[in-house]
Design a protein around this motif. Structure first.
Motif, PDB file in Angstrom:
ATOM      1  N   ALA A   1       0.830  -1.207   0.000  1.00 23.37           N
ATOM      2  CA  ALA A   1       0.000   0.000   0.000  1.00 23.37           C
ATOM      3  C   ALA A   1       0.861   1.252   0.000  1.00 23.37           C
ATOM      4  O   ALA A   1       1.978   1.259   0.514  1.00 23.37           O
ATOM      5  CB  ALA A   1      -0.925   0.008   1.214  1.00 23.37           C
ATOM      6  N   ARG A   2       0.306   2.303  -0.606  1.00 20.30           N
ATOM      7  CA  ARG A   2       0.917   3.631  -0.593  1.00 20.30           C
ATOM      8  C   ARG A   2      -0.192   4.628  -0.308  1.00 20.30           C
ATOM      9  O   ARG A   2      -1.356   4.403  -0.639  1.00 20.30           O
ATOM     10  CB  ARG A   2       1.591   3.976  -1.923  1.00 20.30           C
ATOM     11  CG  ARG A   2       2.717   3.043  -2.342  1.00 20.30           C
ATOM     12  CD  ARG A   2       3.905   3.093  -1.385  1.00 20.30           C
ATOM     13  NE  ARG A   2       4.953   2.179  -1.801  1.00 20.30           N
ATOM     14  CZ  ARG A   2       5.064   0.918  -1.411  1.00 20.30           C
ATOM     15  NH1 ARG A   2       4.185   0.399  -0.591  1.00 20.30           N
ATOM     16  NH2 ARG A   2       6.059   0.182  -1.831  1.00 20.30           N
ATOM     17  N   SER A   3       0.202   5.759   0.242  1.00 25.89           N
ATOM     18  CA  SER A   3      -0.756   6.809   0.552  1.00 25.89           C
ATOM     19  C   SER A   3      -1.005   7.662  -0.691  1.00 25.89           C
ATOM     20  O   SER A   3      -0.090   7.915  -1.474  1.00 25.89           O
ATOM     21  CB  SER A   3      -0.219   7.696   1.673  1.00 25.89           C
ATOM     22  OG  SER A   3      -1.083   8.788   1.885  1.00 25.89           O
ATOM     23  N   VAL A   4      -2.250   8.133  -0.860  1.00 24.15           N
ATOM     24  CA  VAL A   4      -2.549   9.054  -1.956  1.00 24.15           C
ATOM     25  C   VAL A   4      -1.962  10.427  -1.669  1.00 24.15           C
ATOM     26  O   VAL A   4      -1.798  11.231  -2.576  1.00 24.15           O
ATOM     27  CB  VAL A   4      -4.072   9.170  -2.227  1.00 24.15           C
ATOM     28  CG1 VAL A   4      -4.628   7.853  -2.730  1.00 24.15           C
ATOM     29  CG2 VAL A   4      -4.818   9.648  -1.000  1.00 24.15           C
ATOM     30  N   GLU A   5      -1.641  10.674  -0.395  1.00 22.10           N
ATOM     31  CA  GLU A   5      -0.990  11.922  -0.005  1.00 22.10           C
ATOM     32  C   GLU A   5       0.502  11.641   0.084  1.00 22.10           C
ATOM     33  O   GLU A   5       0.959  10.893   0.942  1.00 22.10           O
ATOM     34  CB  GLU A   5      -1.554  12.419   1.324  1.00 22.10           C
ATOM     35  CG  GLU A   5      -3.036  12.745   1.214  1.00 22.10           C
ATOM     36  CD  GLU A   5      -3.686  12.915   2.571  1.00 22.10           C
ATOM     37  OE1 GLU A   5      -2.962  13.061   3.573  1.00 22.10           O
ATOM     38  OE2 GLU A   5      -4.912  12.874   2.626  1.00 22.10           O
ATOM     39  N   GLU A   6       1.240  12.249  -0.814  1.00 23.03           N
ATOM     40  CA  GLU A   6       2.656  11.934  -1.010  1.00 23.03           C
ATOM     41  C   GLU A   6       3.482  11.953   0.277  1.00 23.03           C
ATOM     42  O   GLU A   6       4.303  11.076   0.502  1.00 23.03           O
ATOM     43  CB  GLU A   6       3.246  12.903  -2.036  1.00 23.03           C
ATOM     44  CG  GLU A   6       4.518  12.416  -2.677  1.00 23.03           C
ATOM     45  CD  GLU A   6       4.394  11.071  -3.397  1.00 23.03           C
ATOM     46  OE1 GLU A   6       5.318  10.265  -3.261  1.00 23.03           O
ATOM     47  OE2 GLU A   6       3.373  10.823  -4.065  1.00 23.03           O
ATOM     48  N   SER A   7       3.284  12.927   1.141  1.00 25.39           N
ATOM     49  CA  SER A   7       4.155  13.073   2.321  1.00 25.39           C
ATOM     50  C   SER A   7       3.612  12.387   3.571  1.00 25.39           C
ATOM     51  O   SER A   7       4.260  12.417   4.615  1.00 25.39           O
ATOM     52  CB  SER A   7       4.394  14.557   2.608  1.00 25.39           C
ATOM     53  OG  SER A   7       3.164  15.174   2.939  1.00 25.39           O
ATOM     54  N   ALA A   8       2.448  11.779   3.497  1.00 30.68           N
ATOM     55  CA  ALA A   8       1.859  11.164   4.686  1.00 30.68           C
ATOM     56  C   ALA A   8       2.622   9.903   5.087  1.00 30.68           C
ATOM     57  O   ALA A   8       3.019   9.110   4.247  1.00 30.68           O
ATOM     58  CB  ALA A   8       0.394  10.828   4.443  1.00 30.68           C
ATOM     59  N   VAL A   9       2.825   9.759   6.389  1.00 30.91           N
ATOM     60  CA  VAL A   9       3.356   8.528   6.957  1.00 30.91           C
ATOM     61  C   VAL A   9       2.240   7.983   7.839  1.00 30.91           C
ATOM     62  O   VAL A   9       1.818   8.641   8.787  1.00 30.91           O
ATOM     63  CB  VAL A   9       4.638   8.769   7.778  1.00 30.91           C
ATOM     64  CG1 VAL A   9       5.087   7.474   8.451  1.00 30.91           C
ATOM     65  CG2 VAL A   9       5.731   9.337   6.892  1.00 30.91           C
ATOM     66  N   ILE A  10       1.759   6.807   7.516  1.00 30.06           N
ATOM     67  CA  ILE A  10       0.618   6.243   8.237  1.00 30.06           C
ATOM     68  C   ILE A  10       1.122   5.086   9.097  1.00 30.06           C
ATOM     69  O   ILE A  10       1.635   4.098   8.574  1.00 30.06           O
ATOM     70  CB  ILE A  10      -0.471   5.766   7.252  1.00 30.06           C
ATOM     71  CG1 ILE A  10      -0.835   6.893   6.286  1.00 30.06           C
ATOM     72  CG2 ILE A  10      -1.693   5.273   8.024  1.00 30.06           C
ATOM     73  CD1 ILE A  10      -1.739   6.475   5.145  1.00 30.06           C
ATOM     74  N   PRO A  11       0.968   5.209  10.412  1.00 32.64           N
ATOM     75  CA  PRO A  11       1.512   4.175  11.311  1.00 32.64           C
ATOM     76  C   PRO A  11       0.689   2.882  11.302  1.00 32.64           C
ATOM     77  O   PRO A  11      -0.511   2.879  11.025  1.00 32.64           O
ATOM     78  CB  PRO A  11       1.483   4.835  12.683  1.00 32.64           C
ATOM     79  CG  PRO A  11       0.551   5.987  12.577  1.00 32.64           C
ATOM     80  CD  PRO A  11       0.415   6.342  11.130  1.00 32.64           C
ATOM     81  N   LYS A  12       1.387   1.821  11.645  1.00 35.65           N
ATOM     82  CA  LYS A  12       0.773   0.505  11.787  1.00 35.65           C
ATOM     83  C   LYS A  12      -0.393   0.588  12.769  1.00 35.65           C
ATOM     84  O   LYS A  12      -0.329   1.303  13.771  1.00 35.65           O
ATOM     85  CB  LYS A  12       1.839  -0.467  12.308  1.00 35.65           C
ATOM     86  CG  LYS A  12       1.351  -1.871  12.529  1.00 35.65           C
ATOM     87  CD  LYS A  12       2.503  -2.744  13.011  1.00 35.65           C
ATOM     88  CE  LYS A  12       2.012  -4.146  13.299  1.00 35.65           C
ATOM     89  NZ  LYS A  12       3.110  -5.024  13.699  1.00 35.65           N
ATOM     90  N   GLY A  13      -1.475  -0.117  12.459  1.00 40.74           N
ATOM     91  CA  GLY A  13      -2.642  -0.153  13.331  1.00 40.74           C
ATOM     92  C   GLY A  13      -3.733   0.833  12.951  1.00 40.74           C
ATOM     93  O   GLY A  13      -4.866   0.717  13.417  1.00 40.74           O
ATOM     94  N   GLU A  14      -3.411   1.822  12.117  1.00 45.48           N
ATOM     95  CA  GLU A  14      -4.414   2.813  11.702  1.00 45.48           C
ATOM     96  C   GLU A  14      -5.358   2.200  10.658  1.00 45.48           C
ATOM     97  O   GLU A  14      -5.023   1.227   9.979  1.00 45.48           O
ATOM     98  CB  GLU A  14      -3.735   4.050  11.122  1.00 45.48           C
ATOM     99  CG  GLU A  14      -2.987   4.872  12.142  1.00 45.48           C
ATOM    100  CD  GLU A  14      -3.905   5.508  13.176  1.00 45.48           C
ATOM    101  OE1 GLU A  14      -5.044   5.874  12.835  1.00 45.48           O
ATOM    102  OE2 GLU A  14      -3.473   5.651  14.339  1.00 45.48           O
TER     103      GLU A  14
END
Length: 147
Positions: free
Chosen positions: A111-124
């Motif tokens: 998976a990748r975020s549609v928002e280039e700079s977002a870092v999405i942590p595990k569990g979200e």
């Protein structure tokens, strides 16, 4: 010249029949128009002009319809079932590091975020927006995104 135009028309039809994409069908009406002009005694210049104009008109008038018809043939797969679904991040998603995995409907996906700079942590929890190749593009609706 009749044989030339008949040959062009037949060749265009054969090529179209052999190839999976529409590439030469537009030359068939052009070849027929030129053949008729030749049989009627028209000059070679007139025949060539008719061939070009009628072929171009056939292309311009039918290409949008053909493109729409070909788009309608898109094969749907079971993978499409994940679109719009919620997924749980199982590995931090970080586009800059090209990392991230989610679990959705019991399957693990890159998976990748549609928002280039977002870092999405595990569990979200994220929402699947689209599929690009073998990766899910996801959106995180969290208000405290990490940069």
């Amino acid at each position: 010249m009749e044989f030339v135009w008949l040959g062009v028309t037949i060749l265009a039809a054969i090529v179209e029949g052999l190839l999976p994409a529409l590439v030469s069908i537009w030359f068939v009406p052009g070849g027929l128009a030129a053949l008729i002009a030749s049989m009627a005694g028209g000059s070679v210049g007139l025949q060539v002009a008719l061939f070009l104009v009628v072929s171009a008109l056939a292309l311009v008038l039918t290409r949008p319809l053909v493109k729409r018809f070909q788009k309608g043939k898109k094969e749907r797969t079971n993978a499409d079932m994940v679109l719009g679904r919620s997924a749980v991040v199982t590995e931090d998603i970080n586009n800059l590091l090209a990392t991230g995995r989610v679990s959705v409907l019991g399957n693990s996906w890159a998976a990748r975020s549609v928002e280039e700079s977002a870092v999405i942590p595990k569990g979200e929890t994220v929402t699947v927006e689209r599929i690009e190749g073998v990766k899910l593009m996801v959106r995180w609706e969290h208000t405290h995104q990490k940069a």
